[in-house]
Design a protein around this motif. Structure first.
Motif, PDB file in Angstrom:
ATOM      1  N   ALA A   1      34.541  41.396  38.573  1.00 32.93           N
ATOM      2  CA  ALA A   1      35.981  41.212  38.779  1.00 32.93           C
ATOM      3  C   ALA A   1      36.664  40.858  37.474  1.00 32.93           C
ATOM      4  O   ALA A   1      37.764  41.350  37.168  1.00 32.93           O
ATOM      5  CB  ALA A   1      36.221  40.130  39.823  1.00 32.93           C
ATOM      6  N   ALA A   2      36.031  40.012  36.677  1.00 34.59           N
ATOM      7  CA  ALA A   2      36.615  39.620  35.397  1.00 34.59           C
ATOM      8  C   ALA A   2      36.746  40.818  34.458  1.00 34.59           C
ATOM      9  O   ALA A   2      37.749  40.959  33.751  1.00 34.59           O
ATOM     10  CB  ALA A   2      35.763  38.530  34.751  1.00 34.59           C
ATOM     11  N   MET A   3      35.747  41.694  34.462  1.00 37.15           N
ATOM     12  CA  MET A   3      35.807  42.874  33.592  1.00 37.15           C
ATOM     13  C   MET A   3      36.935  43.819  34.005  1.00 37.15           C
ATOM     14  O   MET A   3      37.705  44.301  33.166  1.00 37.15           O
ATOM     15  CB  MET A   3      34.468  43.619  33.632  1.00 37.15           C
ATOM     16  CG  MET A   3      33.321  42.904  32.955  1.00 37.15           C
ATOM     17  SD  MET A   3      33.546  42.676  31.165  1.00 37.15           S
ATOM     18  CE  MET A   3      34.007  40.946  31.129  1.00 37.15           C
ATOM     19  N   TRP A   4      37.039  44.082  35.292  1.00 40.03           N
ATOM     20  CA  TRP A   4      38.095  44.990  35.738  1.00 40.03           C
ATOM     21  C   TRP A   4      39.489  44.396  35.505  1.00 40.03           C
ATOM     22  O   TRP A   4      40.427  45.102  35.125  1.00 40.03           O
ATOM     23  CB  TRP A   4      37.907  45.341  37.216  1.00 40.03           C
ATOM     24  CG  TRP A   4      36.772  46.295  37.448  1.00 40.03           C
ATOM     25  CD1 TRP A   4      35.581  46.030  38.041  1.00 40.03           C
ATOM     26  CD2 TRP A   4      36.731  47.676  37.075  1.00 40.03           C
ATOM     27  NE1 TRP A   4      34.796  47.158  38.064  1.00 40.03           N
ATOM     28  CE2 TRP A   4      35.466  48.183  37.483  1.00 40.03           C
ATOM     29  CE3 TRP A   4      37.632  48.539  36.443  1.00 40.03           C
ATOM     30  CZ2 TRP A   4      35.092  49.513  37.267  1.00 40.03           C
ATOM     31  CZ3 TRP A   4      37.256  49.863  36.231  1.00 40.03           C
ATOM     32  CH2 TRP A   4      35.998  50.337  36.641  1.00 40.03           C
ATOM     33  N   THR A   5      39.620  43.094  35.718  1.00 41.17           N
ATOM     34  CA  THR A   5      40.909  42.451  35.466  1.00 41.17           C
ATOM     35  C   THR A   5      41.272  42.544  33.990  1.00 41.17           C
ATOM     36  O   THR A   5      42.427  42.815  33.631  1.00 41.17           O
ATOM     37  CB  THR A   5      40.860  40.974  35.900  1.00 41.17           C
ATOM     38  OG1 THR A   5      40.614  40.905  37.297  1.00 41.17           O
ATOM     39  CG2 THR A   5      42.169  40.263  35.577  1.00 41.17           C
ATOM     40  N   THR A   6      40.304  42.348  33.130  1.00 36.35           N
ATOM     41  CA  THR A   6      40.550  42.412  31.690  1.00 36.35           C
ATOM     42  C   THR A   6      40.920  43.827  31.271  1.00 36.35           C
ATOM     43  O   THR A   6      41.867  44.038  30.501  1.00 36.35           O
ATOM     44  CB  THR A   6      39.309  41.932  30.922  1.00 36.35           C
ATOM     45  OG1 THR A   6      38.942  40.633  31.376  1.00 36.35           O
ATOM     46  CG2 THR A   6      39.580  41.867  29.434  1.00 36.35           C
ATOM     47  N   ALA A   7      40.181  44.805  31.775  1.00 42.87           N
ATOM     48  CA  ALA A   7      40.453  46.196  31.413  1.00 42.87           C
ATOM     49  C   ALA A   7      41.791  46.687  31.946  1.00 42.87           C
ATOM     50  O   ALA A   7      42.403  47.593  31.371  1.00 42.87           O
ATOM     51  CB  ALA A   7      39.331  47.098  31.933  1.00 42.87           C
ATOM     52  N   ALA A   8      42.261  46.076  33.032  1.00 42.07           N
ATOM     53  CA  ALA A   8      43.459  46.564  33.714  1.00 42.07           C
ATOM     54  C   ALA A   8      44.692  46.595  32.828  1.00 42.07           C
ATOM     55  O   ALA A   8      45.604  47.379  33.065  1.00 42.07           O
ATOM     56  CB  ALA A   8      43.739  45.701  34.948  1.00 42.07           C
ATOM     57  N   VAL A   9      44.730  45.746  31.799  1.00 44.97           N
ATOM     58  CA  VAL A   9      45.969  45.597  31.035  1.00 44.97           C
ATOM     59  C   VAL A   9      45.954  46.375  29.732  1.00 44.97           C
ATOM     60  O   VAL A   9      46.906  46.312  28.955  1.00 44.97           O
ATOM     61  CB  VAL A   9      46.251  44.102  30.751  1.00 44.97           C
ATOM     62  CG1 VAL A   9      46.323  43.324  32.045  1.00 44.97           C
ATOM     63  CG2 VAL A   9      45.210  43.507  29.808  1.00 44.97           C
ATOM     64  N   GLY A  10      44.885  47.148  29.481  1.00 42.26           N
ATOM     65  CA  GLY A  10      44.834  47.930  28.260  1.00 42.26           C
ATOM     66  C   GLY A  10      44.677  47.059  27.028  1.00 42.26           C
ATOM     67  O   GLY A  10      44.148  45.960  27.080  1.00 42.26           O
TER      68      GLY A  10
END
Length: 299
Positions: free
Chosen positions: A245-254
């Motif tokens: 979840a942390a990885m996807w949240t981080t990647a979400a913002v470019g």
């Protein structure tokens, strides 16, 4: 917590590399919505200079127990691989160090004598925080030493201190609430833009939209510590117990996704719990180099 500092640091390094390699898959993409169902990108995943330099940090600690700045500078220069995607300042500096140049003078001369306030010292430091986690005073001292080799600007150093303290706090105080987690970090970061960003991250903890948080805190697109570290700590404070979840949240913002994911991954993995790193992701990730001296995790 892992049994000893070396093991704890090694797991952190694996988490950092996994985050780095995951994030590097997004270089050619606008944002995570290219994977709307959150299916991981197809492997293999190669890591970048973030991991290469973090391996140098860990190797120096394993060999000497502390940061020896001369040896760290020599390791950065000897292990420099241009295809890993180093920043422009390191592309200029590290070959000069390898040729016998004085890292102290070269680091201080960057950016017209102001020194670098980039995010490079922060991206590689989580394993150091895990190593010294039982003594936050030593975490800060060693983080400063590790940063100064390439980042002479106070904000570049502050970014490294913040990430190292975050990693140490994950290792030793896993039960802290999100607010207390950020407070613990801020206690050890000197006044300046990085600490101001951490304070803003604390105020935004109730915000569920990572895009809104990143618009306020930054996403690393400016490659500065103050534009990178506060958002990674916002993510980590909220999602320390869920690596995916942390990885996807981080990647979400470019932004500088490989670096932001490397920072978050290294901090979360400082808990020493290797089983929290997704097994399928580990199989896709490029192994750490043999010279780092870090045993592989089960793949």
């Amino acid at each position: 917590m892992a049994a000893n500092p070396s093991t704890r640091s090694a797991v952190s390094l694996h988490g950092l590399a996994l985050g780095d390699a995951f994030g590097s898959q997004f270089f050619a993409l606008a944002n995570y919505r290219s994977f709307p169902d959150r299916t991981p990108p197809a492997g293999p995943w190669e890591w970048t200079d973030d991991t290469q330099m973090a391996c140098c940090v860990h190797r120096v600690l394993a060999d000497h127990g502390v940061i020896d700045q001369d040896r760290l500078a020599a390791s950065f220069a000897a292990r420099y691989e241009p295809h890993r995607g180093y920043g422009a300042a390191m592309v200029r500096m590290l070959p000069l160090v390898h040729g016998g140049g004085d890292w102290r003078a070269l680091s201080a001369e960057l950016f017209e004598g102001r020194g670098s306030w980039g995010n490079g010292a922060a991206m590689r430091v989580a394993p150091l925080g895990a190593w010294f986690a039982d003594d936050l005073t030593e975490v800060v001292r060693q983080a400063v030493l590790s940063a100064e080799v390439t980042h002479a600007h106070p904000e570049g150093v502050a970014g490294a201190v913040a990430v190292a303290v975050a990693a140490a706090t994950v290792a030793t105080e896993p039960g802290l609430p999100a607010e207390g987690f950020l407070d613990r970090i801020a206690e050890h970061v000197p006044p300046g833009m990085v600490r101001d960003g951490i304070a803003e991250a604390r105020r935004l903890l109730a915000v569920d939209d990572p895009g809104l948080a990143a618009r306020t805190l930054g996403n690393g697109s400016r490659i500065s510590a103050q534009d990178t570290v506060p958002f990674t700590l916002w993510v980590t404070a909220r999602e320390r117990h869920d690596f995916e979840a942390a990885m996807w949240t981080t990647a979400a913002v470019g932004g500088d996704i490989d670096t932001t994911c490397a920072i978050v991954g290294g901090i979360i993995a400082s808990s020493g719990h290797a089983d929290r790193l997704p097994a399928e992701w580990r199989r896709r990730c490029e192994p750490l180099p043999d010279w780092a001296g870090v045993p592989p995790l089960d793949r």
